[in-house]
Design a protein around this motif. Structure first.
Motif, PDB file in Angstrom:
ATOM      1  N   THR A 120      -6.091 -15.389 -32.119  1.00  0.00           N
ATOM      2  CA  THR A 120      -5.023 -14.387 -32.040  1.00  0.00           C
ATOM      3  C   THR A 120      -5.348 -13.328 -30.995  1.00  0.00           C
TER       4      THR A 120
ATOM      5  N   MET B 147       5.862 -15.098 -37.619  1.00  0.00           N
ATOM      6  CA  MET B 147       4.659 -15.916 -37.435  1.00  0.00           C
ATOM      7  C   MET B 147       3.683 -15.835 -38.604  1.00  0.00           C
TER       8      MET B 147
ATOM      9  N   PRO C  97       4.634 -19.096 -41.629  1.00  0.00           N
ATOM     10  CA  PRO C  97       4.090 -20.462 -41.662  1.00  0.00           C
ATOM     11  C   PRO C  97       2.591 -20.529 -41.935  1.00  0.00           C
ATOM     12  N   GLN C  98       1.861 -19.426 -41.747  1.00  0.00           N
ATOM     13  CA  GLN C  98       0.430 -19.442 -42.042  1.00  0.00           C
ATOM     14  C   GLN C  98       0.165 -19.722 -43.526  1.00  0.00           C
TER      15      GLN C  98
ATOM     16  N   VAL D 139       0.705 -23.983 -43.837  1.00  0.00           N
ATOM     17  CA  VAL D 139       0.080 -24.994 -42.984  1.00  0.00           C
ATOM     18  C   VAL D 139      -0.775 -25.932 -43.828  1.00  0.00           C
TER      19      VAL D 139
ATOM     20  N   GLN E 117      -2.825 -26.654 -37.122  1.00  0.00           N
ATOM     21  CA  GLN E 117      -1.534 -25.984 -37.303  1.00  0.00           C
ATOM     22  C   GLN E 117      -1.725 -24.472 -37.431  1.00  0.00           C
ATOM     23  N   LEU E 118      -2.753 -24.068 -38.180  1.00  0.00           N
ATOM     24  CA  LEU E 118      -3.052 -22.643 -38.314  1.00  0.00           C
ATOM     25  C   LEU E 118      -3.414 -22.036 -36.964  1.00  0.00           C
TER      26      LEU E 118
ATOM     27  N   ILE F 100      -2.353 -22.977 -33.962  1.00  0.00           N
ATOM     28  CA  ILE F 100      -1.142 -22.840 -33.143  1.00  0.00           C
ATOM     29  C   ILE F 100      -0.334 -21.624 -33.576  1.00  0.00           C
ATOM     30  N   VAL F 101      -0.163 -21.459 -34.888  1.00  0.00           N
ATOM     31  CA  VAL F 101       0.642 -20.346 -35.388  1.00  0.00           C
ATOM     32  C   VAL F 101      -0.029 -19.008 -35.069  1.00  0.00           C
ATOM     33  N   ARG F 102      -1.340 -18.942 -35.235  1.00  0.00           N
ATOM     34  CA  ARG F 102      -2.038 -17.685 -34.960  1.00  0.00           C
ATOM     35  C   ARG F 102      -2.100 -17.387 -33.460  1.00  0.00           C
TER      36      ARG F 102
ATOM     37  N   ALA G  90       0.394 -18.139 -31.427  1.00  0.00           N
ATOM     38  CA  ALA G  90       1.745 -17.599 -31.204  1.00  0.00           C
ATOM     39  C   ALA G  90       1.854 -16.173 -31.734  1.00  0.00           C
ATOM     40  N   LEU G  91       1.217 -15.900 -32.870  1.00  0.00           N
ATOM     41  CA  LEU G  91       1.208 -14.547 -33.421  1.00  0.00           C
ATOM     42  C   LEU G  91       0.608 -13.566 -32.418  1.00  0.00           C
TER      43      LEU G  91
END
Length: 403
Positions: free
Chosen positions: A262, A296, A299-300, A303, A308-309, A311-313, A315-316
């Motif tokens: 992040t 964001m 979805p954490q 996951v 996946q975690l 990618i989301v973090r 983006a966060l």
């Protein structure tokens, strides 16, 4: 090179070194207490490590407004140098600590005299052209984030290479050199006579005056919520990664990667989004970034794999990269003349408060509804904050006395 660019470059380096120095002890603090201080009980080690790490942020929260008040009266540069040289000396002294309470006292002293970051932001905001403000705020933010990311990494490498105590001596030396560079290269046009002639008000009176400006209150809340949302799940991330990963193989690597990704995307995005805010307005970037960050977090909680975690973090971090630069630019816009440093110091205090409160509340929430609930609570609070910001900052047609 134009002077504002020189200021920005030197203070970027300073921000990096200060934040790296403050976070460098994270990977080895428990081992330092065990090997150099002779502690053996795991519970005692964990307790001391938590108190020592938090002590810096507690005193920082309490004393930042005082330094902001003095910066508005005597100048931002002198407060920046006071903080930089002071923290350099304290950091070296940490290497001589013999008992856990020595280290705690020095960490609390470090937080008491800190103020390099808000002074840097205030100085950059006062010397940067208005049409470059977003870019400059983004660059200052990227320096701080880079230091926060690289600090634990550098600390871990140095601990293996030279041992624990020399790290404090090296960090103190680097902080001294950064402060010396600021003393020689950074320039500030500050009318001290005009500042002294202005009515002098106490820290509490200053807070009351600033808190009556609804835009500033909402912006301070954004800063608190950013840190609260980031820090509330942070102590639980290794356990969450272990749950997702399903094996002990490379667990430390993946937990560290999830924790730092992040900050990595934040560091990259901050200058870019700052430049965009110069073109379309800080309010728009703030509004989109706040909603995006809230989304964001959702979805954490759902996951099923570590990738996946990640990618989301990542983006966060991009959305978070648009928040602090926009907040800093807007604080400058809405703050009354002569109170800029005080506003940034109050903002820094809310950040320190988020660092302290976040892990505590996150631990309590996870005990009731699990770490997944921590992510969802953070999302809800950020959505509420976004509505508040939209009502008092983005929804206002008039920009400010400075616009």
């Amino acid at each position: 090179m134009e002077q504002w660019k020189i200021n920005l470059l030197v203070l970027w380096i300073g921000q990096f070194l200060v934040l790296a120095g403050m976070t460098m002890i994270i990977p080895f603090l428990s081992l330092y207490l065990q090997q150099d201080f002779g502690l053996t009980d795991e519970h005692e080690i964990a307790t001391w490590a938590g108190i020592i790490f938090a002590g810096n942020f507690v005193t920082s929260f309490l004393f930042q407004p005082l330094w902001g008040k003095l910066a508005d009266r005597y100048g931002r540069k002198i407060m920046l140098l006071r903080s930089g040289f002071g923290m350099a000396a304290v950091m070296v002294l940490m290497g001589f600590a013999q008992l856990p309470w020595h280290l705690l006292a020095l960490r609390m002293l470090n937080g008491t005299i800190s103020g390099f970051s808000p002074a840097s932001v205030a100085l950059v905001s006062a010397t940067t052209p208005k049409d470059k403000m977003g870019f400059a705020m983004g660059m200052v933010q990227s320096g701080a984030i880079a230091g926060t990311i690289m600090g634990p990494f550098i600390g871990g490498l140095l601990a293996d290479a030279v041992g624990f105590r020399p790290i404090f001596y090296i960090t103190g030396t680097l902080l001294f050199l950064a402060s010396l560079s600021a003393m020689l290269l950074v320039k500030e046009n500050f009318d001290r006579a005009k500042a002294k002639a202005a009515p002098q008000i106490s820290v509490l009176q200053g807070f009351k005056e600033i808190s009556h400006i609804p835009q500033l209150t909402a912006l301070f809340a954004v800063t608190f919520m950013i840190q609260f949302a980031l820090m509330s799940p942070m102590p639980l991330i290794p356990l969450y990664v272990q749950h997702l990963h399903g094996t002990a193989e490379n667990l430390a690597f993946w937990a560290g990667f999830v924790g730092s990704v992040t900050g990595l995307s934040n560091m990259i995005a901050s200058p870019l989004l700052g430049r965009i805010s110069d073109r379309i307005g800080a309010q728009k970037v703030l509004g989109v970034s706040l909603i995006g960050a809230a989304i964001m977090f959702i979805p954490q909680a759902f996951v099923g794999e570590v990738w996946q975690l990640l990618i989301v973090r990542f983006a966060l971090g991009i959305f978070l990269g648009g928040l602090i630069p926009s907040v800093n630019a807007l604080i400058r816009r809405y703050t009354p003349d002569g109170m800029e440093s005080r506003s940034y110091s109050f903002n820094s205090s809310t950040l320190s408060l988020g660092n302290v409160v976040g892990p505590i509340v996150g631990g309590l929430i996870s005990g009731w509804i699990g770490i997944e609930g921590v992510f969802l609570v953070a999302a809800v609070l950020l959505f509420i904050n976004a509505l508040w910001v939209r009502a008092v900052v983005i929804g206002k047609k008039e920009l400010s006395p400075r616009s």
